[in-house]
Design a protein around this motif. Structure first.
Motif, PDB file in Angstrom:
ATOM      1  N   THR A  84       0.859  -1.172   0.000  1.00 47.47           N
ATOM      2  CA  THR A  84       0.000   0.000   0.000  1.00 47.47           C
ATOM      3  C   THR A  84       0.900   1.228   0.000  1.00 47.47           C
ATOM      4  OG1 THR A  84      -0.164  -0.405   2.391  1.00 47.47           O
ATOM      5  CG2 THR A  84      -2.085  -0.948   1.049  1.00 47.47           C
ATOM      6  N   LYS A  85       0.763   2.054  -1.013  1.00 45.08           N
ATOM      7  CA  LYS A  85       1.659   3.191  -1.209  1.00 45.08           C
ATOM      8  C   LYS A  85       1.635   4.128  -0.013  1.00 45.08           C
ATOM      9  CE  LYS A  85       2.773   6.828  -4.549  1.00 45.08           C
ATOM     10  NZ  LYS A  85       2.394   7.447  -5.841  1.00 45.08           N
ATOM     11  N   GLU A 104       1.486   0.730  -5.235  1.00 37.47           N
ATOM     12  CA  GLU A 104       0.289   0.056  -4.739  1.00 37.47           C
ATOM     13  C   GLU A 104       0.140  -1.296  -5.437  1.00 37.47           C
ATOM     14  OE1 GLU A 104      -3.010   0.280  -2.097  1.00 37.47           O
ATOM     15  OE2 GLU A 104      -1.619   1.909  -2.537  1.00 37.47           O
ATOM     16  N   SER A 105      -0.283  -2.305  -4.697  1.00 36.21           N
ATOM     17  CA  SER A 105      -0.560  -3.593  -5.329  1.00 36.21           C
ATOM     18  C   SER A 105      -1.744  -3.436  -6.284  1.00 36.21           C
ATOM     19  CB  SER A 105      -0.879  -4.654  -4.278  1.00 36.21           C
ATOM     20  OG  SER A 105      -2.206  -4.519  -3.796  1.00 36.21           O
ATOM     21  N   THR A 106      -1.775  -4.252  -7.312  1.00 37.08           N
ATOM     22  CA  THR A 106      -2.868  -4.169  -8.291  1.00 37.08           C
ATOM     23  C   THR A 106      -4.209  -4.475  -7.648  1.00 37.08           C
ATOM     24  OG1 THR A 106      -1.400  -4.728 -10.127  1.00 37.08           O
ATOM     25  CG2 THR A 106      -3.756  -5.123 -10.454  1.00 37.08           C
ATOM     26  N   VAL A 107      -4.251  -5.472  -6.776  1.00 39.42           N
ATOM     27  CA  VAL A 107      -5.513  -5.849  -6.131  1.00 39.42           C
ATOM     28  C   VAL A 107      -6.081  -4.693  -5.314  1.00 39.42           C
ATOM     29  CG1 VAL A 107      -6.480  -7.266  -4.266  1.00 39.42           C
ATOM     30  CG2 VAL A 107      -5.193  -8.342  -6.105  1.00 39.42           C
ATOM     31  N   GLN A 109      -5.292  -1.496  -5.573  1.00 41.29           N
ATOM     32  CA  GLN A 109      -5.595  -0.368  -6.461  1.00 41.29           C
ATOM     33  C   GLN A 109      -6.949  -0.550  -7.132  1.00 41.29           C
ATOM     34  OE1 GLN A 109      -3.561   2.531  -6.849  1.00 41.29           O
ATOM     35  NE2 GLN A 109      -5.596   3.127  -7.580  1.00 41.29           N
ATOM     36  N   ASN A 110      -7.280  -1.805  -7.475  1.00 41.26           N
ATOM     37  CA  ASN A 110      -8.597  -2.084  -8.051  1.00 41.26           C
ATOM     38  C   ASN A 110      -9.714  -1.686  -7.087  1.00 41.26           C
ATOM     39  OD1 ASN A 110      -7.376  -3.132 -10.331  1.00 41.26           O
ATOM     40  ND2 ASN A 110      -7.743  -5.280  -9.794  1.00 41.26           N
ATOM     41  N   LEU A 111      -9.503  -1.924  -5.795  1.00 44.24           N
ATOM     42  CA  LEU A 111     -10.503  -1.566  -4.783  1.00 44.24           C
ATOM     43  C   LEU A 111     -10.621  -0.052  -4.643  1.00 44.24           C
ATOM     44  CD1 LEU A 111      -9.567  -4.230  -2.085  1.00 44.24           C
ATOM     45  CD2 LEU A 111     -11.568  -4.275  -3.590  1.00 44.24           C
ATOM     46  N   TRP A 112      -9.478   0.627  -4.611  1.00 42.93           N
ATOM     47  CA  TRP A 112      -9.511   2.091  -4.469  1.00 42.93           C
ATOM     48  C   TRP A 112     -10.079   2.747  -5.733  1.00 42.93           C
ATOM     49  CZ3 TRP A 112      -9.212   0.266  -0.253  1.00 42.93           C
ATOM     50  CH2 TRP A 112      -8.086  -0.246   0.394  1.00 42.93           C
ATOM     51  N   ASN A 113      -9.884   2.111  -6.883  1.00 39.39           N
ATOM     52  CA  ASN A 113     -10.480   2.635  -8.120  1.00 39.39           C
ATOM     53  C   ASN A 113     -12.001   2.633  -8.055  1.00 39.39           C
ATOM     54  OD1 ASN A 113      -7.935   2.986  -9.207  1.00 39.39           O
ATOM     55  ND2 ASN A 113      -8.000   1.161 -10.487  1.00 39.39           N
ATOM     56  N   GLU A 114     -12.548   1.736  -7.226  1.00 41.20           N
ATOM     57  CA  GLU A 114     -13.999   1.679  -7.026  1.00 41.20           C
ATOM     58  C   GLU A 114     -14.415   2.445  -5.776  1.00 41.20           C
ATOM     59  OE1 GLU A 114     -16.091   0.622  -9.181  1.00 41.20           O
ATOM     60  OE2 GLU A 114     -14.676  -0.322 -10.563  1.00 41.20           O
ATOM     61  N   ASP A 115     -13.510   3.291  -5.270  1.00 42.62           N
ATOM     62  CA  ASP A 115     -13.786   4.230  -4.178  1.00 42.62           C
ATOM     63  C   ASP A 115     -14.026   3.575  -2.819  1.00 42.62           C
ATOM     64  OD1 ASP A 115     -13.661   6.593  -5.849  1.00 42.62           O
ATOM     65  OD2 ASP A 115     -15.550   5.906  -6.713  1.00 42.62           O
ATOM     66  N   ALA A 116     -13.428   2.397  -2.603  1.00 46.09           N
ATOM     67  CA  ALA A 116     -13.469   1.786  -1.269  1.00 46.09           C
ATOM     68  C   ALA A 116     -12.553   2.572  -0.327  1.00 46.09           C
ATOM     69  CB  ALA A 116     -13.031   0.332  -1.338  1.00 46.09           C
ATOM     70  N   THR A 199      -9.310 -19.068  -9.308  1.00 48.82           N
ATOM     71  CA  THR A 199      -8.383 -19.779 -10.180  1.00 48.82           C
ATOM     72  C   THR A 199      -7.039 -19.061 -10.204  1.00 48.82           C
ATOM     73  OG1 THR A 199     -10.241 -20.441 -11.580  1.00 48.82           O
ATOM     74  CG2 THR A 199      -8.034 -20.626 -12.536  1.00 48.82           C
ATOM     75  N   TYR A 200      -5.953 -19.825 -10.189  1.00 49.62           N
ATOM     76  CA  TYR A 200      -4.625 -19.214 -10.247  1.00 49.62           C
ATOM     77  C   TYR A 200      -4.517 -18.347 -11.499  1.00 49.62           C
ATOM     78  CZ  TYR A 200       0.417 -18.620 -10.369  1.00 49.62           C
ATOM     79  OH  TYR A 200       1.675 -18.068 -10.390  1.00 49.62           O
ATOM     80  N   GLY A 201      -4.134 -17.092 -11.303  1.00 46.40           N
ATOM     81  CA  GLY A 201      -3.997 -16.161 -12.414  1.00 46.40           C
ATOM     82  C   GLY A 201      -5.151 -15.201 -12.573  1.00 46.40           C
ATOM     83  N   ARG A 202      -6.280 -15.460 -11.900  1.00 45.87           N
ATOM     84  CA  ARG A 202      -7.424 -14.537 -11.960  1.00 45.87           C
ATOM     85  C   ARG A 202      -7.066 -13.171 -11.356  1.00 45.87           C
ATOM     86  NH1 ARG A 202     -12.063 -14.982 -15.075  1.00 45.87           N
ATOM     87  NH2 ARG A 202     -13.217 -16.909 -14.652  1.00 45.87           N
ATOM     88  N   ALA A 203      -6.394 -13.194 -10.215  1.00 46.71           N
ATOM     89  CA  ALA A 203      -6.023 -11.952  -9.522  1.00 46.71           C
ATOM     90  C   ALA A 203      -4.526 -11.732  -9.679  1.00 46.71           C
ATOM     91  CB  ALA A 203      -6.401 -12.024  -8.047  1.00 46.71           C
ATOM     92  N   SER A 204      -4.153 -10.501  -9.931  1.00 48.42           N
ATOM     93  CA  SER A 204      -2.734 -10.169 -10.099  1.00 48.42           C
ATOM     94  C   SER A 204      -1.978 -10.352  -8.783  1.00 48.42           C
ATOM     95  CB  SER A 204      -2.600  -8.724 -10.566  1.00 48.42           C
ATOM     96  OG  SER A 204      -1.248  -8.308 -10.531  1.00 48.42           O
ATOM     97  N   ARG A 205      -0.743 -10.845  -8.899  1.00 48.81           N
ATOM     98  CA  ARG A 205       0.129 -10.963  -7.726  1.00 48.81           C
ATOM     99  C   ARG A 205       1.073  -9.763  -7.614  1.00 48.81           C
ATOM    100  NH1 ARG A 205       3.737 -14.432  -7.885  1.00 48.81           N
ATOM    101  NH2 ARG A 205       3.652 -14.963 -10.092  1.00 48.81           N
TER     102      ARG A 205
END
Length: 492
Positions: A84-85, A104-107, A109-116, A199-205
């Motif tokens: 987390t940046k 920031e991790s991709t996972v 960042q995806n949440l913050w992009n949706e204003d969580a 599934t492995y690969g669905r979410a970015s590491r």
């Protein structure tokens, strides 16, 4: 205002969009509860109050205009291994005690992009190595649940113990977690919450502190199946920064939750009936079968003959990958550094003092199985077993659409009850590691309480890229079980 913390994520998002309450109000309500509960539960390693309220105000501004993302204003917790940046990220290890990421991790960042809204960072087993959250440099996480008539402190499961405990105790609406051998599903089972490993690969590491790169996968821990579907839709994405990320579109799983299981075939693997499994777990499993039958599913018996080799294969592959991944922590580039008389002294002293006992145990195992003369005997053979396990699943799925199993062989155990025997601790992963080795989606959901008043859960394992079936089967079981038990509040 504290009643806002009892909401599910889905209901909270609806309430925020309907302007029944503001993000600042629900965020402050969670911060107030965390302040009272965290000294007892130790679920949060860091509470980012000012940052959270700033994010909440920004979400409220958007909501007032009828704008905002899918999670606008919803307060969440973040497992300590997601970068987390500007906020400390340690993987709960002393060796990273002063590490503050500049990215920031991709996972997340995806949440913050949706204003969580980020409430803070959540405790975990050090470098995600553990099944009880007893290896963290920040101390043990305490399970909110207790056995009836006892005050014994129970393990919340691991490694995502802080995520599971915080959701179970209503300290956040939902939390990010990660699963290498069961680290989402087992804590969810121990705390009466819902958890899914995709599934492995669905979410970015990208931006996740690595344990075992071919096994690690991000996922959520939530209060309901619907919440899990909502979180996972947002957490998953294709990502050029992660070479193992699948370049495919993420489905909208929330749209198909109510489609039911009529006409589906659900497999029951005979190898999951293991010695020592309690009658309560067996009875729970049978009850799940009856619920699915009543909903129109056909039950078929299947075999996964290499299941008995899964645990030893996992505890060769995972430590081997860990020994490679954690070689970067040498006191040179980031993290703590111990001085020494030579470069070798700096390396060895830094690692000896920075890593905890369980991490060092696994690193030594990993280095051993990768060493000259032992690679073929151990690591290569474990990879062949892993392929056989995947083939077992592929054969089983010719006869069925998903598998139903217990999540764990027992309910939550007491802190210290198994930590003295690493092998006994590792056996807690017996029902979960197969999905990681095969890269399959798997979900845990609570369905009942045992005779001591502790939650018990079932697991649904799906075909690769078929999280949809996991959600549909789990929703049918959730609706039939009507599980609404909560841990009694002894901590505030």
């Amino acid at each position: 205002m504290s009643d806002l913390t009892k909401l599910t994520l889905t209901d909270a998002v609806k309430g925020l969009k309907a302007k029944e309450f503001s993000s600042r109000e629900i965020t402050q309500a969670h911060l107030d509860v965390i302040e009272k509960a965290n000294p007892a539960l130790n679920a949060f390693t860091e509470v980012t109050s000012e940052h959270a309220l700033g994010m909440a105000d920004a979400a409220d501004t958007k909501l007032a205009k009828g704008e905002g993302g899918l999670l606008a204003g919803a307060p969440l917790g973040v497992k300590e291994l997601f970068c987390t940046k500007g906020v400390r990220t340690t993987a709960c290890s002393d060796i990273l005690s002063n590490f503050v990421p500049t990215y920031e991790s991709t996972v997340t960042q995806n949440l913050w992009n949706e204003d969580a809204v980020m409430l803070g960072k959540l405790n975990m087993d050090q470098f995600a190595m553990g099944s009880s959250n007893e290896t963290s440099c920040f101390g043990n996480v305490i399970n909110p649940w207790r056995r009836e008539g006892e005050d014994t402190q129970l393990a919340p499961g691991g490694s995502s113990g802080g995520s599971a405990a915080s959701v179970a105790a209503d300290l956040c609406l939902a939390a990010t977690a990660s699963d290498t051998g069961g680290s989402i599903r087992q804590p969810a089972a121990f705390t009466g919450t819902v958890g899914i490993k995709p599934t492995y690969g669905r979410a970015s590491r990208y931006g996740m502190v690595a344990f075992a790169s071919s096994l690690d996968q991000a996922g959520p821990i939530t209060k309901s199946v619907e919440d899990a579907a909502l979180m996972l839709e947002i957490m998953c994405s294709a990502d050029e920064k992660d070479s193992t990320s699948l370049k495919i579109e993420t489905p909208k799983w929330t749209d198909s939750l109510s489609n039911g299981v009529k006409g589906m075939k659900i497999g029951i693997p005979k190898e999951y009936r293991v010695d020592g499994m309690s009658d309560e777990i067996e009875g729970l499993w049978q009850q799940g079968i009856e619920w699915l039958k009543a909903a129109g599913a056909e039950i078929v018996d299947v075999s996964l003959p290499h299941t008995k080799y899964a645990l030893p294969a996992y505890y060769i592959v995972a430590p081997a990958e860990a020994s490679s991944n954690l070689a970067r922590y040498d006191g040179m580039r980031y993290g703590v550094r111990q001085e020494g008389d030579s470069l070798d002294d700096v390396y060895s002293t830094t690692r000896a003092e920075g890593f905890g006992d369980e991490v060092k145990r696994r690193l030594m195992i990993g280095a051993y199985v990768l060493s000259a003369g032992y690679y073929d005997a151990y690591y290569l053979k474990a990879q062949k077993v892993r392929q056989r396990i995947l083939m077992d699943f592929e054969e089983a799925y010719k006869e069925c659409d998903a598998l139903l199993t217990p999540t764990c062989p027992s309910a939550a155990f007491g802190l210290g009850e198994k930590s003295a025997d690493p092998v006994e601790m590792y056996l807690n992963d017996i029902f979960t590691v197969t999905a990681n080795l095969a890269g399959l989606p798997a979900m845990s959901l609570p369905v009942s309480l045992d005779k001591q008043g502790l939650p018990l859960s079932l697991q649904v394992i799906g075909k690769a890229l078929d999280e949809d079936t996991c959600f549909r089967v789990s929703k049918v079981i959730e609706d039939a079980a009507e599980f609404d038990a909560k841990a009694s509040n002894w901590w505030s």
